[in-house]
Design a protein around this motif. Structure first.
Motif, short mmCIF file in Angstrom:
data_model
loop_
_atom_site.label_atom_id
_atom_site.label_comp_id
_atom_site.label_asym_id
_atom_site.label_seq_id
_atom_site.Cartn_x
_atom_site.Cartn_y
_atom_site.Cartn_z
N ASP C 46 15.98 -8.15 9.37
CA ASP C 46 15.37 -7.79 10.34
C ASP C 46 14.43 -6.53 9.73
OD1 ASP C 46 16.52 -9.20 12.12
OD2 ASP C 46 17.85 -7.58 12.70
N THR C 47 14.90 -5.66 8.92
CA THR C 47 14.09 -4.47 8.37
C THR C 47 12.86 -5.22 7.59
OG1 THR C 47 16.02 -3.32 8.08
CG2 THR C 47 14.09 -2.74 6.79
N SER C 48 13.11 -6.09 6.67
CA SER C 48 11.86 -6.89 5.93
C SER C 48 11.03 -7.36 6.76
CB SER C 48 12.57 -7.78 4.99
OG SER C 48 13.36 -7.38 4.01
N ASN C 49 11.32 -7.98 7.73
CA ASN C 49 10.51 -8.81 8.54
C ASN C 49 9.68 -7.47 9.55
OD1 ASN C 49 11.24 -11.22 8.06
ND2 ASN C 49 12.77 -11.26 9.95
N PHE C 50 10.40 -6.55 10.07
CA PHE C 50 9.60 -5.35 10.62
C PHE C 50 8.67 -4.73 9.65
CE2 PHE C 50 9.51 -1.07 11.69
CZ PHE C 50 9.10 -1.13 13.15
N VAL C 51 8.96 -4.73 8.44
CA VAL C 51 7.86 -3.88 7.64
C VAL C 51 6.84 -4.72 7.40
CG1 VAL C 51 7.67 -3.41 4.94
CG2 VAL C 51 9.52 -2.56 6.49
N VAL C 52 7.07 -6.12 7.10
CA VAL C 52 5.88 -7.23 6.81
C VAL C 52 5.04 -7.54 8.11
CG1 VAL C 52 5.42 -9.51 6.47
CG2 VAL C 52 7.25 -8.44 5.14
N ASN C 53 5.71 -7.46 9.18
CA ASN C 53 4.63 -7.50 10.57
C ASN C 53 4.07 -6.30 10.74
OD1 ASN C 53 5.78 -10.12 11.17
ND2 ASN C 53 7.56 -9.44 12.31
N ARG C 54 4.48 -5.25 10.69
CA ARG C 54 4.01 -3.94 10.97
C ARG C 54 2.91 -3.70 9.92
NH1 ARG C 54 4.44 1.33 10.02
NH2 ARG C 54 3.84 2.71 11.50
N LEU C 55 3.19 -4.24 8.85
CA LEU C 55 2.16 -4.17 7.68
C LEU C 55 0.90 -4.98 8.08
CD1 LEU C 55 1.72 -2.55 4.94
CD2 LEU C 55 2.66 -4.45 3.84
N GLU C 56 0.98 -6.24 8.60
CA GLU C 56 0.01 -7.09 8.80
C GLU C 56 -1.15 -6.40 9.91
OE1 GLU C 56 2.08 -10.64 9.85
OE2 GLU C 56 2.20 -11.50 7.62
N LYS C 57 -0.44 -5.77 11.02
CA LYS C 57 -1.19 -4.97 11.79
C LYS C 57 -1.94 -3.85 11.24
CE LYS C 57 2.30 -5.48 15.46
NZ LYS C 57 3.53 -5.08 15.92
N THR C 58 -1.75 -3.35 10.21
CA THR C 58 -2.69 -2.18 9.54
C THR C 58 -3.01 -2.67 8.15
OG1 THR C 58 -0.21 -1.45 8.67
CG2 THR C 58 -1.11 -0.49 10.72
N GLN C 59 -3.06 -3.85 7.88
CA GLN C 59 -3.44 -4.50 6.69
C GLN C 59 -4.62 -3.77 6.23
OE1 GLN C 59 -2.12 -7.73 5.51
NE2 GLN C 59 -3.06 -6.80 3.45
N SER C 60 -6.01 -3.63 6.92
CA SER C 60 -6.78 -3.04 6.28
C SER C 60 -6.87 -1.55 5.71
CB SER C 60 -8.17 -3.00 7.62
OG SER C 60 -7.58 -2.17 8.76
N THR C 61 -6.20 -0.83 6.56
CA THR C 61 -5.51 0.47 5.98
C THR C 61 -4.88 0.56 4.73
OG1 THR C 61 -5.07 0.66 8.31
CG2 THR C 61 -4.82 2.77 6.89
N PHE C 62 -3.92 -0.36 4.72
CA PHE C 62 -3.16 -0.56 3.62
C PHE C 62 -4.10 -1.23 2.49
CE2 PHE C 62 -0.39 -3.48 1.25
CZ PHE C 62 0.50 -2.54 0.69
N SER C 63 -4.89 -2.02 2.60
CA SER C 63 -5.63 -2.59 1.51
C SER C 63 -6.45 -1.50 0.71
CB SER C 63 -6.57 -3.66 1.75
OG SER C 63 -5.81 -4.69 2.58
N SER C 64 -6.95 -0.67 1.68
CA SER C 64 -8.01 0.31 1.32
C SER C 64 -7.24 1.45 0.49
CB SER C 64 -8.96 1.17 2.24
OG SER C 64 -7.92 1.66 3.09
N GLU C 65 -6.04 1.53 0.94
CA GLU C 65 -4.90 2.60 0.21
C GLU C 65 -4.76 2.16 -1.07
OE1 GLU C 65 -1.84 3.26 3.11
OE2 GLU C 65 -2.83 5.07 3.83
N LEU C 66 -4.39 0.93 -1.26
CA LEU C 66 -3.83 0.39 -2.69
C LEU C 66 -5.15 0.11 -3.49
CD1 LEU C 66 -1.52 -2.73 -2.43
CD2 LEU C 66 -1.40 -0.52 -3.55
N ASP C 67 -6.23 0.24 -2.94
CA ASP C 67 -7.54 -0.11 -3.81
C ASP C 67 -8.14 1.23 -4.61
OD1 ASP C 67 -7.52 -2.71 -3.41
OD2 ASP C 67 -8.92 -2.75 -2.00
N ASN C 68 -7.38 2.48 -3.89
CA ASN C 68 -7.82 3.86 -4.16
C ASN C 68 -8.02 3.74 -5.89
OD1 ASN C 68 -8.21 5.30 -2.05
ND2 ASN C 68 -6.18 6.06 -2.09
#
Lengths: 68, 55, 68, 55, 68, 55
Positions: C46-68
């Protein structure tokens, strides 16, 4: 690659500094935790550098120990 | 980002779920959401701090 | 392979859930410990699924953070 | 010896630096130096003990 | 290689026995800590041998469990 | 099954041998035997629980 090596070290440092600095996760990264994480990274690099430099000075002893 | 996802799941499971029960309740979900954001903040902070040391 | 991946995840989950659920090993797996282990696996997924689903919703933010 | 260096840094950071502050003070440096020597002593002792068991 | 396998096991044993035996590092390896480390290595090998031997006796049960 | 053997040795050494002494006494051996069986039970239980979630 260079980027993978960089990210590998960032993963390892985040893992260790998280355990040292993060208490209960809250709605933002407070300044005390940020300060702790930055210091953690800096002191960890200081520690690694200290270990490597000190080892170079005692290289011969060390090599013979590893060759046992 | 697979390694980051695995780390976040492990760290936030440990932080937010003391004794696993029969469902993920809303306070655990809230904790996981914050934990995940803070872990990503920490990752970015570490990345910045480490970059500035190796330059 | 698929089987190795499956066993790798089972190893990792057993490792984590053992530390959370097992107190002193006894002559059989009691129902409290079994219940804890099954819940541990389910809540971890459940935790892994929650993390993955929540990440997909904020994908753009996350990508830009990882590209720093 | 890369793996040994990484282990020493991790173990001695954990043993000697309880709360990371804004610099590595002299008592922390002294602790790291001793910790490093003891970790290498331990490595050698383990190596000898394990050798004698597998021969 | 043989040597890498040997060093891998020594790294892993040093890691575990350090956590069990080392309290505060001091200016020399005292006899209590040395004794603890040597015993730790020996008992760990005893434990591994015990596990492997016991597993061989129950091999058939084990295989069927892993094949589930 | 090498990985399982390594895990069992590590986990059961930690659970059953608090302070390593000069031999493995009978109560430690009894503990290791039970620990090993329970670890394999747990592995099987986890395997079943995880299987039923991914189907």
């Amino acid at each position: 690659t260079q980027k993978q090596r960089f990210q590998g070290i960032v993963h390892s440092l985040t893992d260790q500094c998280w355990d040292i600095c993060m208490e209960k996760p809250s709605s933002r990264l407070d300044s005390k935790t940020s300060f702790c994480i930055t210091n953690c990274v800096d002191r960890f690099i200081d520690t690694s550098n200290f270990v490597v430099n000190r080892l170079e000075k005692t290289q011969s002893t060390f090599s013979s120990e590893l060759d046992n | 980002a697979q390694e980051l996802l695995t780390k976040i799941s492990e760290k936030c499971f440990k932080k937010c779920i003391a004794k696993p029960s029969s469902s993920l309740d809303s306070s655990e979900q809230k904790c996981i959401a914050m934990c995940m954001d803070r872990y990503m903040d920490s990752w970015n902070l570490v990345s910045k701090a480490y970059s500035s040391r190796i330059q």
